[in-house]
Design an enzyme around this catalytic site. Structure first.
Site, short mmCIF file in Angstrom:
data_model
loop_
_atom_site.label_atom_id
_atom_site.label_comp_id
_atom_site.label_asym_id
_atom_site.label_seq_id
_atom_site.Cartn_x
_atom_site.Cartn_y
_atom_site.Cartn_z
N ASP A 191 -11.21 2.50 3.94
CA ASP A 191 -11.68 0.84 3.92
C ASP A 191 -12.93 0.78 3.79
O ASP A 191 -13.69 -0.17 3.32
CB ASP A 191 -11.08 0.09 5.13
CG ASP A 191 -9.73 -0.86 4.84
OD1 ASP A 191 -9.68 -0.94 3.66
OD2 ASP A 191 -9.08 -1.07 5.85
N LYS B 299 0.94 -1.22 0.03
CA LYS B 299 0.06 -0.12 0.06
C LYS B 299 0.96 1.26 -0.04
O LYS B 299 0.65 2.18 -0.92
CB LYS B 299 -1.04 -0.01 1.11
CG LYS B 299 -1.93 -1.14 0.96
CD LYS B 299 -2.63 -1.45 2.41
CE LYS B 299 -3.82 -2.40 1.91
NZ LYS B 299 -4.30 -3.17 3.26
N GLN C 221 -4.36 -1.87 9.36
CA GLN C 221 -4.35 -3.41 8.77
C GLN C 221 -4.91 -4.30 9.77
O GLN C 221 -4.66 -4.49 11.17
CB GLN C 221 -2.85 -3.58 8.72
CG GLN C 221 -2.59 -4.93 7.96
CD GLN C 221 -3.29 -4.76 6.55
OE1 GLN C 221 -3.28 -3.81 5.57
NE2 GLN C 221 -4.03 -5.83 6.45
#
Ligand code: NAD
Length: 285
Positions: A120, A53, A97
């Site tokens: 997200d 990322k 994460q």
């Protein structure tokens, strides 16, 4: 034989477009999109995802910030970091994460992120917006699946779509996106009776169960579009999807490979969500 959907190439083209759009935004407003990725612990798979990322951010010239906490970090420490990032004007997207260590409540963390920075798309506000047909940030993997379908020119409206997997990050949001595009949607899970009979109805079949090669050729309708979200590690270290590719390829019209299918799209969509968040902050409507 099915046509193989080149997710890697499609994602590359999307990243290129995002890089140009970000440059135009910077030129016009002085704003550079910024993404913060927070990793707790040292799980090697999570570490690889975080690195990817960050690399993708650098490639499109976003500001990228990586924050790491030890595996035994307390929930309060992570909440403090999120509060700081929520208030940081240089950061437009915050990604924590997953999975998190067990002493930290995942839902409490997700709900602490400012929904406008929740790139997200996991915050209940964004999930609710999706459910009610007025989407904010949409989860990256499901968005990537829809983007792939659009790029190969599938007319989703009226199609039978079957999703194997009902997780909050893939199956459920994808079902809502397909429904919004007027598909007839079935969600299968571990308690589904007679899975092959259901999957054989699918014009669009999405496998997101995390079970190596569980979708066999005979479970696929001739001419279906097969999207394999699964990423499973083989004993020899290689990656394999949820679809038995060689068998499926003989029945499907289109199929995504693993790796190089949905995976690269997820990161491209993350960049897209971050750019959108930066735009909203630069020019609020
Ligand atoms: P999860 O474990 O949270 O959910 C799996 C779902 O599959 C569950 O709803 C379960 O009911 C269903 N399932 C499991 N076994 C089944 C079976 N035998 N029959 C029917 N249903 C079954 O997983 P997840 O987080 O949604 O991820 C699914 C897979 O997708 C994993 O392999 C994961 O690594 C992968 N993934 C890939 C990306 C990407 O970018 N390509 C992103 C997220 C997840």
């Amino acid at each position: 034989m099915a046509e193989i959907i080149d997710g890697k190439e499609i994602a590359r083209a999307i990243r290129e477009a995002i890089r140009e759009e970000a440059a135009a935004l910077r030129e016009k407003t002085g704003v550079t999109p910024g993404l913060a990725v927070v990793l707790v612990g040292d799980d090697p798979a999570s570490w690889i995802y975080v690195r990817r990322k960050a690399q993708a951010c650098e490639e499109v010239r976003f500001l990228s910030r990586e924050l790491r906490l030890p595996a035994d970090a307390a929930e309060g420490e992570l909440l403090d970091i999120i509060a700081q990032l929520n208030g940081d004007d240089a950061i437009h997207g915050i990604l924590v994460q997953l999975p998190l260590p067990e002493q930290i409540r995942t839902q409490a963390i997700i709900e602490a992120i400012d929904p406008e920075k929740d790139v997200d798309g996991f915050h209940p506000v964004n999930v609710g917006r999706l459910l009610t047909g007025n989407p904010g940030h949409v989860a990256c993997t499901p968005r990537g699946v829809i983007e792939l379908l659009d790029r190969i020119g599938v007319d989703i409206a009226g199609k039978e779509a079957v999703i194997v997997g009902r997780s909050n990050i893939v199956g459920k949001p994808l079902a809502l996106l397909l429904l919004a595009r007027h598909a007839t949607v079935t969600i299968c899970h571990t308690r589904t009776r007679n899975l092959p009979e259901t999957t054989r109805r699918a014009d669009i079949l999405v496998a997101a169960a995390g079970r190596p090669e569980m979708i066999r050729g005979e479970m696929i309708k001739e001419g279906a579009v097969v999207i394999d979200v699964g990423i499973n590690r083989r004993p020899d270290g290689g990656l394999v999807g949820d679809v038995a590719f060689a068998e499926a390829e003989r029945r499907a019209a289109y199929i995504t490979p693993v790796p190089g299918g949905v995976g690269p799209m997820t990161i491209a969509m993350l960049l897209g969500n971050t750019l959108a968040a930066a735009r909203r902050i630069a020019a609020p409507v």
